[in-house]
Motif scaffolding. Structure first.
Motif, PDB file in Angstrom:
ATOM      1  N   SER A  89     -23.929 -20.489 -23.907  1.00 39.94           N
ATOM      2  CA  SER A  89     -23.769 -19.999 -22.547  1.00 39.94           C
ATOM      3  C   SER A  89     -22.344 -20.245 -22.040  1.00 39.94           C
ATOM      4  CB  SER A  89     -24.798 -20.711 -21.673  1.00 39.94           C
ATOM      5  OG  SER A  89     -24.513 -20.556 -20.333  1.00 39.94           O
ATOM      6  N   GLU A  90     -21.836 -21.442 -22.292  1.00 44.02           N
ATOM      7  CA  GLU A  90     -20.483 -21.766 -21.862  1.00 44.02           C
ATOM      8  C   GLU A  90     -19.445 -20.939 -22.610  1.00 44.02           C
ATOM      9  OE1 GLU A  90     -20.497 -23.094 -18.824  1.00 44.02           O
ATOM     10  OE2 GLU A  90     -18.640 -24.024 -19.546  1.00 44.02           O
ATOM     11  N   ILE A  92     -19.809 -18.012 -23.899  1.00 40.68           N
ATOM     12  CA  ILE A  92     -19.831 -16.644 -23.392  1.00 40.68           C
ATOM     13  C   ILE A  92     -19.162 -16.559 -22.032  1.00 40.68           C
ATOM     14  CG2 ILE A  92     -21.332 -14.772 -22.591  1.00 40.68           C
ATOM     15  CD1 ILE A  92     -23.351 -15.600 -24.674  1.00 40.68           C
ATOM     16  N   ARG A  93     -19.430 -17.557 -21.219  1.00 39.32           N
ATOM     17  CA  ARG A  93     -18.841 -17.533 -19.891  1.00 39.32           C
ATOM     18  C   ARG A  93     -17.316 -17.529 -19.976  1.00 39.32           C
ATOM     19  NH1 ARG A  93     -17.421 -20.964 -15.682  1.00 39.32           N
ATOM     20  NH2 ARG A  93     -17.531 -22.743 -17.082  1.00 39.32           N
ATOM     21  N   ASP A  96     -16.147 -14.166 -21.336  1.00 38.88           N
ATOM     22  CA  ASP A  96     -16.313 -13.105 -20.340  1.00 38.88           C
ATOM     23  C   ASP A  96     -15.210 -13.160 -19.294  1.00 38.88           C
ATOM     24  OD1 ASP A  96     -18.198 -11.062 -18.937  1.00 38.88           O
ATOM     25  OD2 ASP A  96     -17.697 -12.528 -17.392  1.00 38.88           O
ATOM     26  N   HIS A 100     -12.432 -10.267 -18.880  1.00 40.35           N
ATOM     27  CA  HIS A 100     -12.303  -9.628 -17.581  1.00 40.35           C
ATOM     28  C   HIS A 100     -10.867  -9.672 -17.075  1.00 40.35           C
ATOM     29  CE1 HIS A 100     -13.937  -8.304 -13.768  1.00 40.35           C
ATOM     30  NE2 HIS A 100     -13.018  -9.065 -13.211  1.00 40.35           N
ATOM     31  N   GLY A 103      -8.740  -7.234 -18.740  1.00 40.33           N
ATOM     32  CA  GLY A 103      -9.135  -5.836 -18.633  1.00 40.33           C
ATOM     33  C   GLY A 103      -9.950  -5.327 -19.806  1.00 40.33           C
ATOM     34  N   HIS A 105     -13.868  -5.300 -21.860  1.00 43.28           N
ATOM     35  CA  HIS A 105     -15.300  -5.521 -21.698  1.00 43.28           C
ATOM     36  C   HIS A 105     -15.814  -6.282 -22.895  1.00 43.28           C
ATOM     37  CE1 HIS A 105     -15.158  -2.733 -18.383  1.00 43.28           C
ATOM     38  NE2 HIS A 105     -14.484  -1.908 -19.163  1.00 43.28           N
ATOM     39  N   LEU A 106     -16.920  -6.962 -22.693  1.00 41.61           N
ATOM     40  CA  LEU A 106     -17.424  -7.837 -23.739  1.00 41.61           C
ATOM     41  C   LEU A 106     -18.769  -7.356 -24.258  1.00 41.61           C
ATOM     42  CD1 LEU A 106     -16.024 -10.309 -24.774  1.00 41.61           C
ATOM     43  CD2 LEU A 106     -17.624 -11.703 -23.458  1.00 41.61           C
ATOM     44  N   LEU A 107     -18.789  -7.092 -25.532  1.00 44.53           N
ATOM     45  CA  LEU A 107     -20.042  -6.734 -26.195  1.00 44.53           C
ATOM     46  C   LEU A 107     -20.535  -7.980 -26.904  1.00 44.53           C
ATOM     47  CD1 LEU A 107     -21.575  -4.035 -26.695  1.00 44.53           C
ATOM     48  CD2 LEU A 107     -20.474  -3.975 -28.898  1.00 44.53           C
ATOM     49  N   VAL A 108     -21.654  -8.500 -26.462  1.00 39.59           N
ATOM     50  CA  VAL A 108     -22.130  -9.762 -27.028  1.00 39.59           C
ATOM     51  C   VAL A 108     -23.167  -9.498 -28.102  1.00 39.59           C
ATOM     52  CG1 VAL A 108     -23.428 -11.847 -26.543  1.00 39.59           C
ATOM     53  CG2 VAL A 108     -21.664 -11.090 -24.973  1.00 39.59           C
TER      54      VAL A 108
ATOM     55  N   ILE B  83     -22.776 -15.902 -15.091  1.00 38.18           N
ATOM     56  CA  ILE B  83     -23.429 -16.289 -16.341  1.00 38.18           C
ATOM     57  C   ILE B  83     -23.200 -17.752 -16.555  1.00 38.18           C
ATOM     58  CG2 ILE B  83     -23.625 -14.170 -17.654  1.00 38.18           C
ATOM     59  CD1 ILE B  83     -20.892 -14.546 -18.688  1.00 38.18           C
ATOM     60  N   SER B  89     -28.437 -17.739 -19.334  1.00 45.63           N
ATOM     61  CA  SER B  89     -28.443 -17.815 -20.779  1.00 45.63           C
ATOM     62  C   SER B  89     -29.762 -17.275 -21.356  1.00 45.63           C
ATOM     63  CB  SER B  89     -28.233 -19.280 -21.164  1.00 45.63           C
ATOM     64  OG  SER B  89     -28.550 -19.503 -22.500  1.00 45.63           O
ATOM     65  N   ASP B  96     -30.731  -9.504 -25.186  1.00 46.32           N
ATOM     66  CA  ASP B  96     -30.081  -9.271 -26.474  1.00 46.32           C
ATOM     67  C   ASP B  96     -31.106  -9.009 -27.566  1.00 46.32           C
ATOM     68  OD1 ASP B  96     -27.566  -9.610 -28.268  1.00 46.32           O
ATOM     69  OD2 ASP B  96     -29.077 -10.905 -29.173  1.00 46.32           O
ATOM     70  N   LEU B 106     -25.399  -4.624 -26.568  1.00 46.63           N
ATOM     71  CA  LEU B 106     -25.424  -5.132 -25.209  1.00 46.63           C
ATOM     72  C   LEU B 106     -24.020  -5.467 -24.727  1.00 46.63           C
ATOM     73  CD1 LEU B 106     -27.876  -5.516 -23.501  1.00 46.63           C
ATOM     74  CD2 LEU B 106     -27.786  -7.958 -23.965  1.00 46.63           C
ATOM     75  N   LEU B 107     -23.648  -4.821 -23.641  1.00 48.39           N
ATOM     76  CA  LEU B 107     -22.375  -5.124 -22.997  1.00 48.39           C
ATOM     77  C   LEU B 107     -22.690  -6.011 -21.810  1.00 48.39           C
ATOM     78  CD1 LEU B 107     -19.402  -4.118 -23.311  1.00 48.39           C
ATOM     79  CD2 LEU B 107     -19.916  -2.512 -21.509  1.00 48.39           C
ATOM     80  N   VAL B 108     -22.235  -7.243 -21.863  1.00 42.53           N
ATOM     81  CA  VAL B 108     -22.596  -8.178 -20.809  1.00 42.53           C
ATOM     82  C   VAL B 108     -21.486  -8.258 -19.771  1.00 42.53           C
ATOM     83  CG1 VAL B 108     -23.001 -10.596 -20.288  1.00 42.53           C
ATOM     84  CG2 VAL B 108     -24.093  -9.550 -22.251  1.00 42.53           C
ATOM     85  N   SER B 124     -10.471  -0.169 -14.363  1.00 40.01           N
ATOM     86  CA  SER B 124     -10.766  -0.511 -15.743  1.00 40.01           C
ATOM     87  C   SER B 124     -11.480  -1.854 -15.781  1.00 40.01           C
ATOM     88  CB  SER B 124      -9.468  -0.597 -16.537  1.00 40.01           C
ATOM     89  OG  SER B 124      -8.690  -1.676 -16.050  1.00 40.01           O
ATOM     90  N   ALA B 125     -11.257  -2.633 -14.740  1.00 40.79           N
ATOM     91  CA  ALA B 125     -11.849  -3.964 -14.714  1.00 40.79           C
ATOM     92  C   ALA B 125     -13.345  -3.934 -14.411  1.00 40.79           C
ATOM     93  CB  ALA B 125     -11.142  -4.822 -13.668  1.00 40.79           C
TER      94      ALA B 125
END
Lengths: 356, 356
Positions: A89-90, A92-93, A96, A100, A103, A105-108, B83, B89, B96, B106-108, B124-125
DNA sequence: TTCGATCATGAAAAGGCTTTCATTGACTCC
DNA sequence: GGAGTCAATGAAAGCCTTTTCATGATCGAA
């Protein structure tokens, strides 16, 4: 596949296309594109007019068309072996937030395990590797290493937490050894060397390996001749910590009278399990049992007694990985960089030395 | 933008294109495409040959080109207000897993807050809304509701956890009221109605609202005339739980002698804060303080005394949202569905009634 | 043998965008 | 006044795929 209907003079989903904007503004599509991508070369008056139309029509460039030509999507893949608990979780945070900021995006994905059967990205089920601009992947055991073979040579990749940095690849590493050594020395101050234990996760796990080795090295450096039972390997789970301590209690009866033992756990969950089992057995902490966790997740400070733990800057690991990935995408030719993040012991209640 | 170089007869990144495959297999690109998308119409011999070439060249269809024409990417956006911690989480983990099962990526995003200034997706952001096939968005307060106005009419959307299901929209709801009422009745059994408290998160928060209202309704249903100080609103944080309990201790001295009070917390973290403050103050739990948390995150069973909590099937909420989204994408004309997930009290040590 | 069907395949359009190259005026400078 | 610059813009190619429509070939039946 059914193509979605097209509104009047609009792209899919009723979106206006660059065509619509161009017509409405009496310019060519080239000019519209320039207003968006290279405004300096278009006259202020034209630019203003185009911008007005863009706004009025709610025009947004179609990322597929853009991607087709620029080969970029501003999407980054963040692949983890799992996404469970505070640890991931951390991570990913942090990733992310950094994505961000840059600029992206995050695909997890939680695909970064040793694939049971198939080779990896050849299914729709695998990573959307064709769609992303880069891949940050956390590999925690040698078995998952082969995943890398199947990813395209030219895709920017950053490795997280792999024991050895791979030549020619960007890498984000955690300096497990320093923190583990520090924690071991901390336990050694107040507890005899033959009464100190390491209880880790899976033996193959890179982190567990690094941590246990630093533990052993520190012990040996202090002149201790370590018994095999002083290290144990299991899973990164609370339950394993409980198991281990209950096992210790029932097996090592002779040692129990002699005052506190010290335990360095492979992560906070294992430490918590040990703590729980101790509480259940009525063993005083840190009086008869000194415990240090690893990772310093939020759990460590929430739990009572507060858990000493080796702090790993998880969010920063995620952030650093994304930053390294962005840098590589920016300049694919640059020298591969290894980012090494420090760890440090945080002493709380669970491990205070007798009399401290 | 610099276009990436193109290998010999290959697409960007050195990838083979459908052209290359077609040439190599002596068929038209149409046939290659058919082998991939509609194998039934091509002769077995041709199909076999094409497949061999595809494998040999490592051909993977370019998702941008595919997306341009099919208007689909098999990527879903999962937008959360934040998050942080076990709560999100778990949500992500469930989403997911389900996305994976359904063949989506999945785009988070942690963008689903009330935007401070700008309107939402015009940067874009913002969310990569043009790139995704659908959006599952968790909205936790009315202020963030406006985000929905800026998302395209035709983009499949599933709302998570919004108090009222919006007409015409798919929705995944948590039945907070049932669990909250159950927890309240549990506290009421053994503690007087005027000694029971609700300590929630932000007042505007949908969950907190639903939970506090069920709390109040249950109390009133039991004939209690509730004092204003029996509900308190703050933040979903450990610290707020501590604050509240310390405040209670110092203000309600008169009430302290009369035996245990009951606290229903807005989430587990707040409950933990109350528990911590009680421990620091030497107040016995559940002897003088009975606490019930909400969400039943892993924290609840890790902590000692074990925390009673209202179980919310977080992973299932995430999974259900993705499932609903996939269903809507599959059939955009279908009736909007509301998925309602149940909650239930899990009694552990922290709230046992006197004598229980 | 010949005529529709049926089947396998190819040619080509379309999808929305970026970018190169060419064109058009408007200016400057001798 | 004409040559040479320069700024602003447009036409068109190209990115890679899917899908429609057309074309031949094959085949069974009349």
């Amino acid at each position: 596949m059914i193509r979605k209907p097209r509104g009047n003079g609009a792209g899919g989903r009723g979106q206006a296309s660059i065509q619509d904007v161009a017509e409405e503004a009496n310019v060519s599509i080239a000019t519209v594109s320039r207003v968006l991508n290279n405004p300096a070369v278009v006259s202020p008056a034209t630019a203003e007019k185009v911008r007005e139309v863009i706004k009025r029509l709610g025009y947004v460039p179609n990322p597929f068309a853009q991607g087709l030509i620029t080969r970029a999507s501003r999407v980054l893949c963040f692949a983890l072996p799992d996404i469970h608990g505070e640890f991931y979780s951390e991570l990913i945070r942090g990733a992310d937030a950094e994505a961000h900021r840059l600029g992206y995006h995050l695909l997890v994905s939680s695909e970064a395990r040793s694939a049971p059967d198939a080779t990896w990205p050849d299914q729709s089920a695998g990573l959307a590797l064709g769609l992303v601009d880069g891949l940050a992947i956390m590999i925690t055991e040698p078995g998952a290493m082969s995943l890398l073979d199947s990813v395209d040579e030219d895709l920017p990749v950053v490795l997280i937490d792999v024991e050895l940095s791979r030549p020619g690849r960007d890498c984000v590493l955690v300096d497990n050894a320093t923190g583990a050594a520090e924690a071991t020395r901390h336990l050694l101050a107040g507890t005899a060397g033959d009464r100190v234990y390491f209880v880790g996760g899976a033996k193959e796990n890179f982190d567990t390996r690094a941590r246990s080795e630093a533990f052993l090295a520190t012990l040996r450096g202090a002149g201790v001749s370590v018994r095999p039972d002083q290290t144990a390997f299991g899973r990164y789970e609370v339950e394993w910590g409980r198991e281990w301590y209950m096992g210790w209690l029932s097996s090592a009866t002779a040692l129990q009278a002699k005052g506190p033992i010290g335990v360095l756990a492979g992560n906070d969950e294992i430490a918590l399990g040990v703590l729980q089992a101790a509480e259940d057995a009525g063993v005083p902490v840190p009086g008869m049992l000194r415990v240090v966790g690893f990772d310093d997740t939020r759990l460590a400070s929430i739990v009572r007694p507060k858990l000493s733990s080796v702090r790993v800057p998880l969010a920063e690991v995620g952030g650093a990985a994304i930053r390294a990935l962005a840098a590589r995408i920016e300049d694919p030719e640059k020298q591969p960089a290894v980012t090494r993040l420090q760890t440090a012991l945080v002493v709380r209640e669970s491990s205070r030395a007798p009399g401290e």
